[in-house]
Design a protein around this motif. Sequence first.
Motif, PDB file in Angstrom:
ATOM      1  N   UNK A  94      44.812  99.269  20.839  1.00  0.00           N
ATOM      2  CA  UNK A  94      45.172  99.320  22.256  1.00  0.00           C
ATOM      3  C   UNK A  94      46.058  98.145  22.661  1.00  0.00           C
ATOM      4  N   UNK A  95      45.669  96.935  22.298  1.00  0.00           N
ATOM      5  CA  UNK A  95      46.400  95.748  22.738  1.00  0.00           C
ATOM      6  C   UNK A  95      47.834  95.780  22.224  1.00  0.00           C
ATOM      7  N   UNK A  96      47.971  96.091  20.936  1.00  0.00           N
ATOM      8  CA  UNK A  96      49.309  96.084  20.336  1.00  0.00           C
ATOM      9  C   UNK A  96      50.180  97.194  20.919  1.00  0.00           C
ATOM     10  N   UNK A  97      49.641  98.410  21.007  1.00  0.00           N
ATOM     11  CA  UNK A  97      50.434  99.536  21.516  1.00  0.00           C
ATOM     12  C   UNK A  97      50.770  99.368  22.996  1.00  0.00           C
ATOM     13  N   UNK A 127      54.477  96.803  27.832  1.00  0.00           N
ATOM     14  CA  UNK A 127      54.504  95.567  28.604  1.00  0.00           C
ATOM     15  C   UNK A 127      55.657  94.662  28.167  1.00  0.00           C
ATOM     16  N   UNK A 128      56.007  94.700  26.892  1.00  0.00           N
ATOM     17  CA  UNK A 128      57.089  93.853  26.386  1.00  0.00           C
ATOM     18  C   UNK A 128      58.385  94.081  27.152  1.00  0.00           C
ATOM     19  N   UNK A 186      48.201  92.388  16.733  1.00  0.00           N
ATOM     20  CA  UNK A 186      47.487  92.310  18.006  1.00  0.00           C
ATOM     21  C   UNK A 186      47.292  90.891  18.526  1.00  0.00           C
ATOM     22  N   UNK A 187      47.098  89.928  17.628  1.00  0.00           N
ATOM     23  CA  UNK A 187      46.916  88.542  18.081  1.00  0.00           C
ATOM     24  C   UNK A 187      48.196  88.037  18.734  1.00  0.00           C
ATOM     25  N   UNK A 226      51.553  86.744  23.529  1.00  0.00           N
ATOM     26  CA  UNK A 226      52.800  86.918  24.283  1.00  0.00           C
ATOM     27  C   UNK A 226      52.522  87.536  25.651  1.00  0.00           C
ATOM     28  N   UNK A 227      51.587  88.485  25.692  1.00  0.00           N
ATOM     29  CA  UNK A 227      51.234  89.132  26.960  1.00  0.00           C
ATOM     30  C   UNK A 227      50.717  88.108  27.965  1.00  0.00           C
ATOM     31  N   UNK A 228      49.967  87.130  27.478  1.00  0.00           N
ATOM     32  CA  UNK A 228      49.481  86.050  28.353  1.00  0.00           C
ATOM     33  C   UNK A 228      50.568  85.001  28.554  1.00  0.00           C
ATOM     34  N   UNK A 229      51.309  84.709  27.489  1.00  0.00           N
ATOM     35  CA  UNK A 229      52.264  83.605  27.507  1.00  0.00           C
ATOM     36  C   UNK A 229      53.486  83.827  28.375  1.00  0.00           C
ATOM     37  N   UNK A 230      53.979  85.060  28.449  1.00  0.00           N
ATOM     38  CA  UNK A 230      55.187  85.317  29.236  1.00  0.00           C
ATOM     39  C   UNK A 230      54.950  85.072  30.731  1.00  0.00           C
TER      40      UNK A 230
END
Length: 437
Positions: free
Chosen positions: A190-193, A279-280, A25-26, A31-35
């Motif tokens: 939630x964050x990871x999935x 999201x990925x 999750x971290x 990555x969700x913020x970084x991309x």
Amino acid sequence: MSSSTAVEKRSELNPRTTSYEFCGPIGATLITIGVPLTTYLLYFGCSQQNGCPPPLTSIKNPEILDTLQTPEFWKSLWDTEATLMYLGWYAFCVVAWLVLPGDWIDGTLMRNGKKIQYKINAFSTFLLALGVTAGVILRFGPESFTFLYDKWVGFVTASLAMSIVQSIYCYASSFYGGKLLALGGNSGNFIYDFYIGRELNPMIGSFDLKSFNELRPGLILWALVDISMACEQWVRRGGTLTDSMILVLGFHLWYVADAVYNEPAIFTIMDITTDGFGFMLAVGDLSWLPFTYSLQARYLAFQHVELGRVGTAIVVVVSLTGYWIFRSANGEKNDFRNGRNPKNLTYMETKRGTKLLTSGWWGRSRHPNYFGDWLMALSWSLATGFDTPVTYFYPIYFFVLLVHRQLRDDEMCEVKYGEDWKAYKKLVPYRIIPYIY
């Protein structure tokens, strides 16, 4: 069938994910913020206004921090006109998928015993988009198609918004209707999935969202973005293009054309067969691909690099070598998977009854197509010269991505083939680059 039995069957079909990728999750959060952040930084860190990269003195300037704290800056990231154009483009791709003729083919057998049927018409969508673009340019002039350059930030924001909306929809809908989940996206976090993708194949009727996004709205938009950058340079130079822009435009258009023409090949890749749609993949397909892969063309729109004959020849040789390796390696694999072996390649039998190639390109490394793909990416950056390291972001990032994919693939094959995989690795020791890695 009782409700308890149905729940049991669903839990057997969709077991809980017990291990994380991307540092869990971290990592998914970063990555969700970084991309999105990196996508914006590549614009603000390489532009005619700021420099490419900006001078260190301007980066350290406290006025930058003050600007970031103003509402006006954040409002400037949104462009209603660009958003409407982007939505129109996405709608165009959906309508083209619906109305253009195309064959329906079966995907791979899934663990629920079913196969999804996919409509093949990405290439005709690409040709239609190019035809409309050419018509606009011929009718109204190259200056009419520079809007992608002019409204770059607005289009990036629109594509990110679309990625977020689709990811939220797919995550929420995955809890209803007994969906088939991705084995790696059912952790309960939630964050990871949300990031990795919970549902394997989100569909609306016969419309498969994941495969649609893989080749159409982002990939074809990349080609249109490049054309817009060439138009910008054409207007600035009064009707000429540099040799570097011609090369980058030609390489990218060919790459996109090759991908959409060989559309059936994507239905065996990890993105389609293994990964969920979260999201990925959404941000990668819709935002990252068209607006970072076109970095070289955007740079050349305002920095007019002339390579000369020798420089042009070197770049062409690197690109063609990469394409030859990439296409011939994939050709060997596809022939072999379809029961053909025209080159009489050697192979290893496994206890699962499948066969692993041990000669040809696949005897030189376990992922020769990755090496060819990377050489092509390198040639795109070589065409920009050596005045800035920023335009080399893509081949550096791409190499990291390919190594990560290779490690993921090796882990899955270790589980799938067991001792046979260890024996295979002794026969084919190199992972991507023969004799090096």
